[in-house]
Design a protein around this motif. Structure first.
Motif, PDB file in Angstrom:
ATOM      1  N   ASN A  51      42.297  54.330  -6.719  1.00 62.41           N
ATOM      2  CA  ASN A  51      41.373  54.626  -5.618  1.00 62.41           C
ATOM      3  C   ASN A  51      41.035  56.110  -5.565  1.00 62.41           C
ATOM      4  OD1 ASN A  51      41.291  51.955  -4.894  1.00 62.41           O
ATOM      5  ND2 ASN A  51      42.753  52.154  -3.216  1.00 62.41           N
ATOM      6  N   SER A  52      42.028  56.934  -5.754  1.00 64.95           N
ATOM      7  CA  SER A  52      41.807  58.381  -5.722  1.00 64.95           C
ATOM      8  C   SER A  52      40.872  58.825  -6.850  1.00 64.95           C
ATOM      9  CB  SER A  52      43.152  59.107  -5.841  1.00 64.95           C
ATOM     10  OG  SER A  52      42.964  60.494  -5.940  1.00 64.95           O
ATOM     11  N   LEU A  53      41.070  58.284  -8.043  1.00 66.33           N
ATOM     12  CA  LEU A  53      40.199  58.614  -9.174  1.00 66.33           C
ATOM     13  C   LEU A  53      38.774  58.120  -8.926  1.00 66.33           C
ATOM     14  CD1 LEU A  53      42.582  57.849 -12.158  1.00 66.33           C
ATOM     15  CD2 LEU A  53      41.688  60.094 -11.510  1.00 66.33           C
ATOM     16  N   ALA A  54      38.653  56.919  -8.362  1.00 63.35           N
ATOM     17  CA  ALA A  54      37.317  56.375  -8.077  1.00 63.35           C
ATOM     18  C   ALA A  54      36.585  57.249  -7.059  1.00 63.35           C
ATOM     19  CB  ALA A  54      37.429  54.936  -7.573  1.00 63.35           C
ATOM     20  N   LYS A  55      37.277  57.689  -6.011  1.00 64.40           N
ATOM     21  CA  LYS A  55      36.665  58.566  -5.010  1.00 64.40           C
ATOM     22  C   LYS A  55      36.235  59.886  -5.637  1.00 64.40           C
ATOM     23  CE  LYS A  55      39.180  56.792  -1.026  1.00 64.40           C
ATOM     24  NZ  LYS A  55      40.251  57.059  -0.054  1.00 64.40           N
ATOM     25  N   SER A  56      37.073  60.419  -6.474  1.00 61.93           N
ATOM     26  CA  SER A  56      36.748  61.694  -7.124  1.00 61.93           C
ATOM     27  C   SER A  56      35.552  61.548  -8.052  1.00 61.93           C
ATOM     28  CB  SER A  56      37.986  62.176  -7.905  1.00 61.93           C
ATOM     29  OG  SER A  56      37.786  63.455  -8.424  1.00 61.93           O
TER      30      SER A  56
END
Length: 196
Positions: A24-29
């Motif tokens: 999720n963090s990578l997708a948001k970034s």
């Protein structure tokens, strides 16, 4: 249930949760990079849109070196023909896009330098307005490019940090390219040579 089974299930649960949070963090970034790329495109498009009218302003206001104006329009055409999207921000594509945009920007700079030799053009309200807008357009482009590089840096850094690097490799996240300075950008331009 055995104590060993509970421990293994707990470890598996923690790993699954960690994987979800990292993904999720990578997708948001990555979405941050995509959104900022759209802002870069908006700034470049504003410059393209405003220069559509430049031809009419200049032709109706003064009779001056048509080669310079023709160069601006050709550079604009080349710059608008290079299409790049946020999913394909490779160094090669960024270099191609940047080269076309730099050529367009340089041709606009030459036009501004040539205009200094034509007082009739300088006194035209429309051209003076364009000069002010030109400075604003270039500032907006520089701002959006800087913000894009910040978003790309944050995203690229997250791809390299343990433990996210594992999830990034598993899910196929790719590094995003940066805007780079044009060769020789550290040297101030010679305005006199732009008129020639």
């Amino acid at each position: 249930m055995k104590k060993g089974t509970i421990i293994w299930l707990s470890i598996a649960g923690v790993l699954i949760l960690w994987g979800i949070f990292s993904s999720n963090s990578l997708a948001k970034s990555e979405e941050g990079v995509t959104a900022q790329w759209q802002q870069v495109e908006v700034a470049y498009q504003a410059r393209m849109d405003k220069t559509k009218n430049l031809f009419e302003i200049v032709q109706s206001s003064a009779d001056f070196e048509k080669g310079t104006l023709k160069g601006v329009m050709e550079a604009r055409s080349r710059a608008t023909s290079i299409q790049i999207n946020a999913d394909n921000l490779t160094p090669e594509k960024m270099a191609e896009f940047e080269k076309a945009q730099n050529q367009f920007g340089a041709s606009l700079g030459r036009l501004m330098a040539v205009a200094e030799n034509y007082p009739q053009l300088q006194t035209t309200t429309a051209f003076r307005d364009f000069q002010a807008q030109y400075e604003g357009m270039e500032n907006r482009i520089a701002t959006e490019r800087g913000r894009f590089n910040e978003a790309a840096q944050s995203y690229n850094t997250s791809l390299r940090i343990v433990p996210k690097v594992i999830i990034a490799k598993l899910l196929g996240y790719q590094k995003k390219a940066y805007f780079e300075s044009q060769a020789g950008a550290e040297t101030a331009p010679d305005i006199k040579s732009m008129r020639d």
